[in-house]
Design a protein around this motif. Sequence first.
Motif, short mmCIF file in Angstrom:
data_model
loop_
_atom_site.label_atom_id
_atom_site.label_comp_id
_atom_site.label_asym_id
_atom_site.label_seq_id
_atom_site.Cartn_x
_atom_site.Cartn_y
_atom_site.Cartn_z
N PRO A 114 4.14 1.18 -11.15
CA PRO A 114 4.48 1.41 -9.75
C PRO A 114 3.34 2.03 -8.94
O PRO A 114 3.42 2.07 -7.72
CB PRO A 114 5.68 2.36 -9.83
CG PRO A 114 5.51 3.07 -11.12
CD PRO A 114 4.91 2.06 -12.05
N LEU A 115 2.29 2.49 -9.62
CA LEU A 115 1.15 3.03 -8.91
C LEU A 115 0.15 1.94 -8.51
O LEU A 115 -0.83 2.22 -7.83
CB LEU A 115 0.44 4.10 -9.76
CG LEU A 115 1.29 5.30 -10.15
CD1 LEU A 115 0.47 6.30 -10.95
CD2 LEU A 115 1.90 5.98 -8.92
N LEU A 116 0.40 0.72 -8.93
CA LEU A 116 -0.42 -0.41 -8.52
C LEU A 116 0.43 -1.67 -8.64
O LEU A 116 0.40 -2.34 -9.66
CB LEU A 116 -1.69 -0.56 -9.35
CG LEU A 116 -2.65 -1.65 -8.90
CD1 LEU A 116 -3.22 -1.33 -7.52
CD2 LEU A 116 -3.78 -1.83 -9.89
N VAL A 117 1.22 -1.96 -7.61
CA VAL A 117 2.16 -3.07 -7.68
C VAL A 117 1.48 -4.37 -7.30
O VAL A 117 0.40 -4.37 -6.70
CB VAL A 117 3.36 -2.82 -6.75
CG1 VAL A 117 4.09 -1.56 -7.13
CG2 VAL A 117 2.92 -2.77 -5.29
N PRO A 118 2.08 -5.52 -7.66
CA PRO A 118 1.50 -6.81 -7.29
C PRO A 118 1.26 -6.90 -5.78
O PRO A 118 2.14 -6.57 -4.97
CB PRO A 118 2.58 -7.82 -7.72
CG PRO A 118 3.30 -7.13 -8.83
CD PRO A 118 3.31 -5.67 -8.45
N GLY A 119 0.05 -7.29 -5.42
CA GLY A 119 -0.31 -7.40 -4.03
C GLY A 119 -0.87 -6.12 -3.44
O GLY A 119 -1.28 -6.07 -2.30
N GLY A 120 -0.88 -5.01 -4.25
CA GLY A 120 -1.34 -3.72 -3.75
C GLY A 120 -2.86 -3.67 -3.68
O GLY A 120 -3.56 -4.48 -4.20
N GLY A 148 0.80 -1.22 0.00
CA GLY A 148 0.00 0.00 0.00
C GLY A 148 0.83 1.26 0.00
O GLY A 148 0.40 2.31 -0.50
N ILE A 149 2.04 1.19 0.55
CA ILE A 149 2.92 2.35 0.59
C ILE A 149 3.66 2.54 -0.73
O ILE A 149 3.97 3.67 -1.13
CB ILE A 149 3.93 2.20 1.76
CG1 ILE A 149 3.22 2.45 3.09
CG2 ILE A 149 5.11 3.16 1.62
CD1 ILE A 149 4.11 2.27 4.30
N THR A 150 3.94 1.45 -1.41
CA THR A 150 4.77 1.50 -2.61
C THR A 150 4.30 2.53 -3.64
O THR A 150 5.13 3.28 -4.19
CB THR A 150 4.88 0.11 -3.25
OG1 THR A 150 5.53 -0.77 -2.33
CG2 THR A 150 5.68 0.15 -4.54
N PRO A 151 3.00 2.63 -3.97
CA PRO A 151 2.60 3.65 -4.95
C PRO A 151 2.94 5.08 -4.51
O PRO A 151 3.25 5.93 -5.35
CB PRO A 151 1.08 3.45 -5.05
CG PRO A 151 0.87 2.03 -4.68
CD PRO A 151 1.87 1.77 -3.60
#
Length: 283
Positions: A277-283, A131-134
């Motif tokens: 990167p705005l919706l990564v796997p598992g996001g 959830g933080i990655t994006p």
Amino acid sequence: MESNRFTGSSGEIPAVLVPPTDGPFRHRAARFRDLARSRSSLAGYLNLMAGLAEIQAGLWNDAAAALPLDMAGLPENPAWRATLRSIADRLTPGEPGLASLLNKIRQATDQELAIWGNGVLAGDFDHTDAGITPLVAAALQIHMTSFASRLEKEGLGPTRNDATCPVCGSLPVASVRQTGGAVHGLRYLVCGLCGCEWHRLRIQCTHCGSSKEVAYFAIEGGSDAVKAEGCGDCMTYVKIMDRDKDAAVDPFADDIASLAVDLLMAKEGYRRLGFNPLLVPGG
């Protein structure tokens, strides 16, 4: 604005297109909003990303005043960390889960932020909350896109491995079939982080270079402007977005709005080359 990106020094096809110097984020925010109105099942996330893109646009001038010396060392740059914290302060929580993530960013140490940033640059999401990655990626995008927009186009060319960005080495989020000027009808891969675009022949696998088993996939009733180009040799795919069919397409926004295409490709046994990167796997 766009036409300046599409003309080489002597009319030749430009190998690389750098982002516009005023950034792509206002257009991206508007595209997210438009797509949210027609994609009810994804409207919540698309509107959230619209708000994030609007924040990116608002922070653009600050990023331009603090350009990184090199992209590899960006996660250790104090300016980037300030940008990420500004995003956390400006983004409307909306729901308890997001509020918790924003607080996690505010309370993180400089070392933790650097670890998250390096993970995104390396495409390694195992040590970062999905959830933080994006949000981490959004902060990196502001600085990396600002840096890339000021590069001299004449000195840029494809890398030996032209599946990766010639400026920052990242994988593409998608490809775009351009319109207008010297690039009309040509395909450009779009970097998922710095926003640079580089020319790649159509009907040719981005991953292995084969053109023998290339096929195109789309969702019935979906957008005619967004398809997946799949390679039967290496079983990878990259989405291709056609500006002749929809001049407003944005690689990041339209990619998220077309998640049904990704589900189709997974069902057919293909794996995606690159990521959004705005919706990564598992996001």
